[in-house]
Design a protein around this motif. Structure first.
Motif, PDB file in Angstrom:
ATOM      1  N   ALA A   9       0.461  -1.240  -0.226  1.00  0.00           N
ATOM      2  CA  ALA A   9       0.052   0.315  -0.430  1.00  0.00           C
ATOM      3  C   ALA A   9       0.946   1.247  -0.121  1.00  0.00           C
ATOM      4  O   ALA A   9       0.539   1.823  -1.010  1.00  0.00           O
ATOM      5  CB  ALA A   9      -0.974   0.317   1.215  1.00  0.00           C
ATOM      6  N   GLY A  10       1.582   1.261   0.479  1.00  0.00           N
ATOM      7  CA  GLY A  10       2.167   2.840   1.090  1.00  0.00           C
ATOM      8  C   GLY A  10       3.389   2.851  -1.139  1.00  0.00           C
ATOM      9  O   GLY A  10       3.523   4.100  -0.625  1.00  0.00           O
ATOM     10  N   LEU A  11       4.196   1.343  -1.167  1.00  0.00           N
ATOM     11  CA  LEU A  11       4.584   1.656  -2.478  1.00  0.00           C
ATOM     12  C   LEU A  11       3.566   2.246  -3.279  1.00  0.00           C
ATOM     13  O   LEU A  11       3.946   2.959  -4.394  1.00  0.00           O
ATOM     14  CB  LEU A  11       5.106   0.567  -2.623  1.00  0.00           C
ATOM     15  N   ILE A  12       2.168   1.129  -3.134  1.00  0.00           N
ATOM     16  CA  ILE A  12       1.331   2.438  -4.044  1.00  0.00           C
ATOM     17  C   ILE A  12       1.049   4.005  -4.381  1.00  0.00           C
ATOM     18  O   ILE A  12       0.808   4.326  -5.475  1.00  0.00           O
ATOM     19  CB  ILE A  12       0.300   1.463  -4.078  1.00  0.00           C
ATOM     20  N   VAL A  13       0.984   3.895  -3.572  1.00  0.00           N
ATOM     21  CA  VAL A  13       1.317   5.483  -2.698  1.00  0.00           C
ATOM     22  C   VAL A  13       2.120   6.563  -3.498  1.00  0.00           C
ATOM     23  O   VAL A  13       1.873   7.481  -4.204  1.00  0.00           O
ATOM     24  CB  VAL A  13       0.584   5.806  -1.336  1.00  0.00           C
ATOM     25  N   ALA A  14       2.929   5.683  -3.389  1.00  0.00           N
ATOM     26  CA  ALA A  14       5.067   6.288  -3.031  1.00  0.00           C
ATOM     27  C   ALA A  14       4.996   5.951  -4.982  1.00  0.00           C
ATOM     28  O   ALA A  14       5.462   7.221  -5.745  1.00  0.00           O
ATOM     29  CB  ALA A  14       5.838   5.966  -2.264  1.00  0.00           C
ATOM     30  N   ASP A  15       4.133   4.685  -5.654  1.00  0.00           N
ATOM     31  CA  ASP A  15       4.403   4.810  -7.338  1.00  0.00           C
ATOM     32  C   ASP A  15       4.337   5.784  -7.939  1.00  0.00           C
ATOM     33  O   ASP A  15       5.650   6.803  -8.917  1.00  0.00           O
ATOM     34  CB  ASP A  15       3.551   4.145  -7.893  1.00  0.00           C
ATOM     35  N   PRO A  16       3.833   7.054  -7.840  1.00  0.00           N
ATOM     36  CA  PRO A  16       3.279   8.508  -8.390  1.00  0.00           C
ATOM     37  C   PRO A  16       3.993   8.982  -8.829  1.00  0.00           C
ATOM     38  O   PRO A  16       4.454  10.127  -9.380  1.00  0.00           O
ATOM     39  CB  PRO A  16       1.616   8.870  -8.796  1.00  0.00           C
ATOM     40  N   HIS A  17       4.894   8.857  -7.289  1.00  0.00           N
ATOM     41  CA  HIS A  17       5.864   9.938  -7.217  1.00  0.00           C
ATOM     42  C   HIS A  17       7.517   9.835  -7.293  1.00  0.00           C
ATOM     43  O   HIS A  17       7.944  10.608  -7.860  1.00  0.00           O
ATOM     44  CB  HIS A  17       6.272  10.322  -5.442  1.00  0.00           C
ATOM     45  N   VAL A  18       7.833   8.328  -7.727  1.00  0.00           N
ATOM     46  CA  VAL A  18       9.112   8.277  -7.531  1.00  0.00           C
ATOM     47  C   VAL A  18       9.099   7.375  -9.337  1.00  0.00           C
ATOM     48  O   VAL A  18      10.446   7.578  -9.944  1.00  0.00           O
ATOM     49  CB  VAL A  18       9.533   6.739  -7.177  1.00  0.00           C
ATOM     50  N   MET A  19       7.976   7.351  -9.981  1.00  0.00           N
ATOM     51  CA  MET A  19       8.302   7.129 -11.745  1.00  0.00           C
ATOM     52  C   MET A  19       8.672   7.479 -12.510  1.00  0.00           C
ATOM     53  O   MET A  19       9.319   7.675 -13.979  1.00  0.00           O
ATOM     54  CB  MET A  19       6.712   6.269 -11.763  1.00  0.00           C
ATOM     55  N   PRO A  20       8.245   9.518 -11.864  1.00  0.00           N
ATOM     56  CA  PRO A  20       9.122  10.404 -12.547  1.00  0.00           C
ATOM     57  C   PRO A  20      10.965  10.355 -13.188  1.00  0.00           C
ATOM     58  O   PRO A  20      11.001  11.251 -14.364  1.00  0.00           O
ATOM     59  CB  PRO A  20       8.464  11.677 -12.345  1.00  0.00           C
ATOM     60  N   TYR A  21      11.900  10.444 -11.913  1.00  0.00           N
ATOM     61  CA  TYR A  21      12.271  10.353 -11.699  1.00  0.00           C
ATOM     62  C   TYR A  21      13.059   8.782 -12.323  1.00  0.00           C
ATOM     63  O   TYR A  21      13.704   8.952 -13.552  1.00  0.00           O
ATOM     64  CB  TYR A  21      13.269   9.775 -10.928  1.00  0.00           C
ATOM     65  N   PHE A  22      12.723   7.663 -12.489  1.00  0.00           N
ATOM     66  CA  PHE A  22      12.900   6.338 -13.563  1.00  0.00           C
ATOM     67  C   PHE A  22      12.680   6.640 -14.626  1.00  0.00           C
ATOM     68  O   PHE A  22      13.650   6.628 -15.428  1.00  0.00           O
ATOM     69  CB  PHE A  22      12.365   5.462 -12.745  1.00  0.00           C
ATOM     70  N   ARG A  23      11.285   7.595 -14.835  1.00  0.00           N
ATOM     71  CA  ARG A  23      11.750   8.152 -16.571  1.00  0.00           C
ATOM     72  C   ARG A  23      12.658   8.710 -17.535  1.00  0.00           C
ATOM     73  O   ARG A  23      12.727   8.768 -17.990  1.00  0.00           O
ATOM     74  CB  ARG A  23      10.052   8.365 -16.189  1.00  0.00           C
TER      75      ARG A  23
END
Length: 200
Positions: free
Chosen positions: A17-31
């Motif tokens: 659940a914590g990672l699902i919440v964080a996903d939208p915030h960390v994926m721009p970095y990886f992209r």
């Protein structure tokens, strides 16, 4: 004994659940940094990693037959069983969640609302959880458990599984939560369903 599973279950649910919440915030970095990891992503692309994970138990089996090592052959069969069992659960969850892959989200678009909007088939276009992570950790758990007396084996196979899992995130193929749950599924199904009857 059943009560002992509440704590790890809550940890997995909470972590996911914590990672699902964080996903939208960390994926721009990886992209935005994907080009920095092109060599890694090319080395660990989907077809190559699938072949490597399958090749590991296959090579164990061939080597076991050549050496007449029934324990090694048994390890290979268990690894195949663990891989198949984790794939069944993985596909079932994919079919329900139908999550978009990060690579399917248009550039400049937020990584929100990705669940229940991906491909209708769990075999294509459904991201959650990561099948590569599940399969890699399923095979690694069998080998690490069966050969735990060789101290380097668990480090080697879990390191290999972690590298494969991490590559799914750096290539924008999976969200961090996809990889986390896939790895947990692969380990848990193998440890408590495939191996447990043989460890008791």
């Amino acid at each position: 004994m059943k009560g002992h599973y509440w704590l790890p279950t809550l940890a997995v649910v909470g972590g996911s659940a914590g990672l699902i919440v964080a996903d939208p915030h960390v994926m721009p970095y990886f992209r935005s940094h994907a080009r920095n990891l092109d060599d890694v992503n090319d080395t660990f692309d989907a077809p190559i990693t699938s072949a490597e994970v399958i090749l590991l138990p296959a090579s164990l089996m061939v080597s076991g037959y050549i050496r007449h090592d029934s324990y090694q052959v048994g390890t290979a069969l268990l690894a195949g069983e663990a891989y198949a069992d984790s794939a069944v659960v993985d596909l079932a969850i994919k079919a329900i969640t139908r999550r978009k892959r990060p690579s399917d989200v248009a550039p400049g678009t937020p990584f929100n609302d990705t669940f229940f909007s991906g491909g209708k088939s769990p075999f294509k276009g459904s991201s959650f959880p990561s099948g590569h992570a599940a399969g890699a950790f399923a095979v690694a758990t069998v080998i690490a458990t069966r050969y735990h007396t060789h101290r380097w084996v668990p480090w080697a196979v879990y390191g290999f599984a972690t590298a494969i899992s991490f590559s799914r995130r750096t290539s924008s193929s999976r969200f961090p939560s996809d990889v986390f749950l896939g790895a947990v599924l692969g380990y848990s199904i193998t440890r408590y369903q495939v191996l447990r009857p043989r460890l008791n």
